[in-house]
Motif scaffolding. Structure first.
Motif, PDB file in Angstrom:
ATOM      1  N   ILE A 491       0.835  -1.204   0.000  1.00  0.00           N
ATOM      2  CA  ILE A 491       0.000   0.000   0.000  1.00  0.00           C
ATOM      3  C   ILE A 491       0.870   1.255   0.000  1.00  0.00           C
ATOM      4  N   GLY A 492       1.937   1.238   0.787  1.00  0.00           N
ATOM      5  CA  GLY A 492       2.816   2.400   0.857  1.00  0.00           C
ATOM      6  C   GLY A 492       3.461   2.735  -0.469  1.00  0.00           C
ATOM      7  N   VAL A 493       3.948   1.712  -1.176  1.00  0.00           N
ATOM      8  CA  VAL A 493       4.610   1.945  -2.461  1.00  0.00           C
ATOM      9  C   VAL A 493       3.594   2.282  -3.551  1.00  0.00           C
ATOM     10  N   SER A 494       2.530   1.485  -3.648  1.00  0.00           N
ATOM     11  CA  SER A 494       1.604   1.604  -4.777  1.00  0.00           C
ATOM     12  C   SER A 494       0.637   2.774  -4.654  1.00  0.00           C
ATOM     13  N   TRP A 495       0.210   3.094  -3.449  1.00  0.00           N
ATOM     14  CA  TRP A 495      -0.800   4.130  -3.269  1.00  0.00           C
ATOM     15  C   TRP A 495      -0.222   5.438  -2.751  1.00  0.00           C
ATOM     16  N   PHE A 496       0.563   5.388  -1.706  1.00  0.00           N
ATOM     17  CA  PHE A 496       1.051   6.649  -1.134  1.00  0.00           C
ATOM     18  C   PHE A 496       2.230   7.213  -1.927  1.00  0.00           C
ATOM     19  N   PHE A 524      -3.669  -2.757  -7.566  1.00  0.00           N
ATOM     20  CA  PHE A 524      -4.923  -3.374  -7.136  1.00  0.00           C
ATOM     21  C   PHE A 524      -4.792  -4.854  -6.733  1.00  0.00           C
ATOM     22  N   VAL A 525      -4.211  -5.655  -7.621  1.00  0.00           N
ATOM     23  CA  VAL A 525      -4.259  -7.103  -7.442  1.00  0.00           C
ATOM     24  C   VAL A 525      -3.434  -7.566  -6.237  1.00  0.00           C
ATOM     25  N   SER A 526      -2.177  -7.116  -6.149  1.00  0.00           N
ATOM     26  CA  SER A 526      -1.311  -7.568  -5.053  1.00  0.00           C
ATOM     27  C   SER A 526      -1.829  -7.133  -3.687  1.00  0.00           C
ATOM     28  N   PRO A 527      -2.243  -5.871  -3.503  1.00  0.00           N
ATOM     29  CA  PRO A 527      -2.815  -5.504  -2.194  1.00  0.00           C
ATOM     30  C   PRO A 527      -4.064  -6.310  -1.860  1.00  0.00           C
ATOM     31  N   ALA A 528      -4.926  -6.552  -2.859  1.00  0.00           N
ATOM     32  CA  ALA A 528      -6.137  -7.348  -2.612  1.00  0.00           C
ATOM     33  C   ALA A 528      -5.768  -8.779  -2.237  1.00  0.00           C
ATOM     34  N   PHE A 529      -4.781  -9.331  -2.915  1.00  0.00           N
ATOM     35  CA  PHE A 529      -4.296 -10.683  -2.612  1.00  0.00           C
ATOM     36  C   PHE A 529      -3.780 -10.753  -1.175  1.00  0.00           C
ATOM     37  N   LEU A 530      -2.976  -9.772  -0.790  1.00  0.00           N
ATOM     38  CA  LEU A 530      -2.406  -9.764   0.554  1.00  0.00           C
ATOM     39  C   LEU A 530      -3.477  -9.575   1.617  1.00  0.00           C
ATOM     40  N   LEU A 531      -4.451  -8.734   1.327  1.00  0.00           N
ATOM     41  CA  LEU A 531      -5.547  -8.537   2.274  1.00  0.00           C
ATOM     42  C   LEU A 531      -6.305  -9.844   2.485  1.00  0.00           C
ATOM     43  N   PHE A 532      -6.532 -10.574   1.392  1.00  0.00           N
ATOM     44  CA  PHE A 532      -7.198 -11.877   1.472  1.00  0.00           C
ATOM     45  C   PHE A 532      -6.399 -12.850   2.336  1.00  0.00           C
ATOM     46  N   LYS A 613      -5.638  13.349  -8.548  1.00  0.00           N
ATOM     47  CA  LYS A 613      -4.853  12.790  -9.652  1.00  0.00           C
ATOM     48  C   LYS A 613      -3.813  11.798  -9.140  1.00  0.00           C
ATOM     49  N   HIS A 614      -3.214  12.102  -7.994  1.00  0.00           N
ATOM     50  CA  HIS A 614      -2.187  11.206  -7.423  1.00  0.00           C
ATOM     51  C   HIS A 614      -2.775   9.839  -7.093  1.00  0.00           C
ATOM     52  N   TRP A 615      -3.950   9.809  -6.503  1.00  0.00           N
ATOM     53  CA  TRP A 615      -4.540   8.551  -6.054  1.00  0.00           C
ATOM     54  C   TRP A 615      -5.131   7.741  -7.192  1.00  0.00           C
ATOM     55  N   LEU A 616      -5.452   8.393  -8.307  1.00  0.00           N
ATOM     56  CA  LEU A 616      -6.020   7.687  -9.447  1.00  0.00           C
ATOM     57  C   LEU A 616      -4.962   7.254 -10.452  1.00  0.00           C
ATOM     58  N   ALA A 617      -3.752   7.785 -10.322  1.00  0.00           N
ATOM     59  CA  ALA A 617      -2.703   7.506 -11.307  1.00  0.00           C
ATOM     60  C   ALA A 617      -2.325   6.027 -11.289  1.00  0.00           C
TER      61      ALA A 617
END
Length: 618
Positions: A491-496, A524-532, A613-617
Motif C-alpha cells: 500500500i505504501g509503495v503503490s498508493w502513497f 490493485f491485485v497484489s494488495p487485494a491478494f495480501l488482504l485476502f 490525480k495522485h490517487w487515481l494515477a
C-alpha cells in the motif's frame, strides 16, 4: 522459510535514459523514449527528476553473486518439506493451477517491487521509506521479524548438522531399536505394515519407530519435558551444533557481500546437485513410480475446495520470501542500471520450479517406503520436520550405502538452510546499519552482536522442551505479522508513493517503464491478494498444538505478544513521525506522506498527495 555484498572503489550515478531503443525492454512493457541528457549540463544536474549522487556503497562483485544469493534465500527447507506435500494433498497437478495463478498475479509482482525499490534507493528495509516517511515503521517490522525467525530457523539447521554428524557410522543410529534413547515401546518398522495400519492411523504419525524416537528422544529429548512450562537446560550437543551454525553465518557475513557473495556459490548450487542425485537414486527404487503418480495425480474436484486456494496463496507468498527485508537489502547493493525486472522473473521462476522438482525426489522415496510396508502413499506422506528428520531418513537408512545417502541428504538440508539464514541476518544488519551510521562504520562489531544475540535467544529452542518454543515462534513470529507487513509495504509503495512515480524510478534505472500489467498488479491485485491472505490467516488461526500436546492458553497470549511486538512498529512510528514534524495538522500530514526529497514543495503548498490525480494515477 528461504545475504551480503562487495565493496567497490567508486559508485555509479543514475545513467541518462538513452534516445535509442532502451536496453532490456521486455515484451508487453510500455516504452517511452527520453532524449539523452548531457551529464555535465547544469540544467540536467539541477533537474528535480535527476537521480542524486549517492554516497559510496558496496556492490556485488559479480551479477551472479546477487542472483545466487536471491535464489539461495528463496529456495529453503520449505521447498523440500512443504510444497511437495501440499501439492499431493491438494489435488496433485490440479494444485499447480492456483499456485501458478498466484505466482503471476501476486508473487512475481511483489518480488519485482521489492527488488526495484531496494535497487533504486540503495537503502535497507527501514531507510528506503524516505519515499514515504510515515511508513518507516514497516521497515522496522520486517527487520524485527527477520530477527525473530533467526532465533528458531538456525536451530533447525543445527538439527540437520547433528544428523550429519550422527550419519558417520557404519549403521545409521535410527535404523534399529535398542539404543540408549529408545523406549521399551520402540517397534521394528518391518512389523508396521499394511495389515496393522488402518482406522485412519497413518504410518507417518507413529512415534515408536526407531527413526521417530531418534528424532524426539535422541535429538530433542522431548520425553524429558512436560510442556512449554518445563524447558530444562540447553542440550550441550545441540548447543555446540548451534554455535557452529552461528559461527559459519558470522564469517559469511562479516565482510558484507565480499564474503557472502562467494559462499552462495556453494550453498545455492549444491542442493540442486544433491536433489538430482537423490532423484536418480529414488526412481530406481521399487514403488517409486507409485509415489510419483500420487504426487502428480490430477484431481480437479479439489479446486472447489477453498482450502486449496488458501494453501496455494500462502505457499507462493512464503516461498518467494517477500516481506522479510532481504530482497530490498540484496537489491540495494546492485548497480543502479541493473535489470532487476529480468532478475525478478528468473529467480522467482527458478524458485517455484525447484519446489516442483523436489517433489519428484521426495515422493519417489515415499513410494518406496510405502512399498516396503505394504501401505498407501497417504500413510507415509507428511510435511515439515517429520518428513526430513523422520520419514525420509528412515527410508534412506534401508538402502545399500545408506551412510553415504544420509550424508549427502543432510548436507543438502544444511546448504538449503544456511543461505536462507544468511539472507535474514543480512536484512537485519543492512536495515539497521543504513539507519544508524555508527553501526555501518562498525559493521564487524555489529555483525558480532547480532550473531551472538541470535545464539543466546536460540538456546531456548535447544532445551528439552525447545520444540515447543520453536513451534510458538514459527506460528506467531512470521505468521500474520509478516503478511501484515507486506500488505502495508504494498500500500505504501503503490498508493502513497504512487505507481506512476515508482514506474518513473524504474525507467530511470533500466530505460523502460513497467507495462500496464505490472502497474495494475501493484495498484490493485497484489494488495487485494495480501488482504485476502491476512484475513484468512487470522480467521483460520487456532490454539497452538504440537502433535497431541495442546499448549496452555497463556502461550497463545505470549505468541500474539511476539506478533504484535513487530506489527506495532507501523502505527507506533506513524504516530511518532506525525508528532515530531513541525507545522499545522495539514502540514504535518503532508510531510509524513511526501518523499523527503520533495519536502521543499510542502513549504510551497504543493502537496501531490492531496490531489485526486495522485490517487487515481496508474
Amino acid at each position: 522459510m528461504n545475504l551480503s555484498l562487495h565493496v567497490v572503489s567508486d559508485y555509479k550515478l543514475a545513467p541518462a535514459v538513452p534516445a535509442a531503443a532502451p536496453r532490456g525492454a521486455e515484451l508487453g512493457d510500455v516504452v517511452e523514449l527520453v532524449p539523452a541528457k548531457d551529464p555535465s549540463s547544469s540544467s540536467a544536474a539541477s533537474s528535480a527528476d535527476a537521480q542524486p549522487a549517492e554516497p559510496q556503497r558496496e556492490t556485488w562483485s559479480k551479477k551472479m553473486d546477487f542472483l545466487l544469493s536471491v535464489v539461495g534465500f528463496a529456495v529453503d527447507l520449505a521447498n523440500v518439506w512443504r510444497f511437495p506435500y501440499l501439492c499431493y494433498k491438494n489435488g496433485g497437478g490440479a494444485f499447480l493451477i492456483p499456485y501458478t495463478l498466484f505466482l503471476f498475479i501476486a508473487g512475481i509482482p511483489l518480488f519485482y517491487m521489492e527488488l526495484a525499490v531496494g535497487q533504486y534507493h540503495r537503502e535497507g528495509a527501514a531507510t528506503v521509506w524516505k519515499i514515504c516517511p510515515v511508513f518507516k515503521g514497516v521497515g522496522y517490522t520486517v527487520i524485527a521479524i527477520a530477527l525473530y525467525v533467526g532465533f528458531y530457523y538456525n536451530v533447525i539447521i543445527a538439527w540437520a548438522l547433528y544428523y550429519l554428524f550422527s550419519s558417520f557410522t557404519n549403521e545409521l543410529p535410527w535404523l534399529k531399536c535398542g539404543n540408549s534413547w529408545n523406549s521399551p515401546r520402540c517397534t521394528d518398522p518391518q512389523l508396521l505394515n499394511g495389515s496393522v495400519l488402518g482406522n485412519e492411523t497413518f504410518y507417518s504419525k507413529y512415534k515408536i519407530t526407531p527413526a521417530a524416537e531418534f528424532y524426539e528422544r535422541g535429538v530433542l529429548h522431548l520425553h524429558e519435558s512436560k510442556g512449554i512450562q518445563d524447558l530444562g537446560p540447553p542440550r550441550w550437543q545441540l548447543t555446540l551444533c548451534l554455535a557452529l551454525v552461528i559461527f559459519v553465518l558470522y564469517f559469511s557475513l562479516w565482510k558484507g557481500v565480499k564474503s557472502s557473495g562467494k559462499v552462495v556459490y556453494i550453498t545455492a548450487t549444491l542442493p540442486y546437485v544433491v536433489l538430482l542425485v537423490l532423484l536418480i537414486r529414488g526412481v530406481t527404487l521399487p514403488g517409486a513410480m507409485d509415489g510419483i503418480r500420487a504426487y502428480l495425480y490430477i484431481d480437479l474436484k479439489q479446486l472447489g475446495n477453498p482450502t486449496v486456494w488458501i494453501d496455494a496463496a500462502t505457499q507462493i507468498f512464503y516461498s518467494l520470501g517477500a516481506g522479510f527485508g532481504v530482497l530490498i537489502a540484496f537489491a540495494s547493493y546492485n548497480k543502479f542500471d541493473n535489470n532487476c525486472y529480468r532478475d525478478a522473473l528468473l529467480t522467482s521462476v527458478v524458485n517455484c520450479v525447484t519446489s516442483f522438482f523436489s517433489g519428484f525426489a521426495i515422493f519417489s522415496v515415499l513410494g518406496y517406503l510405502a512399498f516396503k510396508h505394504g501401505a498407501k502413499i497417504e500413510d507415509v506422506a507428511t510435511e515439515g520436520p517429520g518428513l526430513v528428520f523422520i520419514i525420509y531418513p528412515e527410508a534412506i537408512a534401508t538402502l545399500p550405502g545408506s551412510t553415504l545417502w544420509a550424508i549427502i541428504f543432510f548436507i543438502m538440508l544444511l546448504t538449503l538452510g544456511i543461505d536462507s539464514s544468511m539472507g535474514g541476518m543480512e536484512a537485519v544488519i543492512t536495515g539497521l546499519s543504513d539507519d544508524f551510521k555508527v553501526l555501518k562504520r562498525n559493521r564487524k562489531m555489529f555483525t558480532t552482536v547480532v550473531a551472538f544475540g541470535t545464539f543466546l535467544m536460540a538456546l531456548l529452542c535447544v532445551t528439552n522442551g525447545g520444540i515447543y518454543v520453536l513451534t510458538l515462534l514459527d506460528t506467531y513470529a512470521a505468521g500474520t505479522s509478516i503478511l501484515f507487513g507486506v500488505l502495508i509495504e504494498a500500500i505504501g509503495v503503490s498508493w502513497f508513493y504512487g505507481v506512476d512515480r515508482f514506474s518513473e524510478d524504474i525507467e530511470r534505472m533500466m530505460g523502460f517503464k513497467p507495462g500496464l500489467y505490472w502497474r495494475l498488479c501493484w495498484k490493485f491485485v497484489s494488495p487485494a491478494f495480501l488482504l485476502f491472505v491476512v484475513i484468512t490467516s487470522i480467521v483460520t488461526s487456532g490454539g497452538l498444538r504440537y502433535d497431541d500436546y495442546v499448549f496452555p492458553g497463556w502461550s497463545n497470549v505470549v505468541g500474539w505478544g511476539v506478533a504484535m511486538s513487530s506489527m506495532l512498529f507501523v502505527p507506533g512510528y506513524a504516530i511518532y513521525k506525525f508528532l515530531t514534524v513541525p507545522g499545522t495538522f495539514k502540514e504535518r500530514l503532508a510531510y509524513c506522506i511526501t518523499p523527503e526529497k520533495e519536502h521543499h514543495l510542502v513549504a510551497e503548498g504543493s502537496v501531490r498527495g492531496f490531489t485526486l490525480k495522485h490517487w487515481l494515477a496508474i
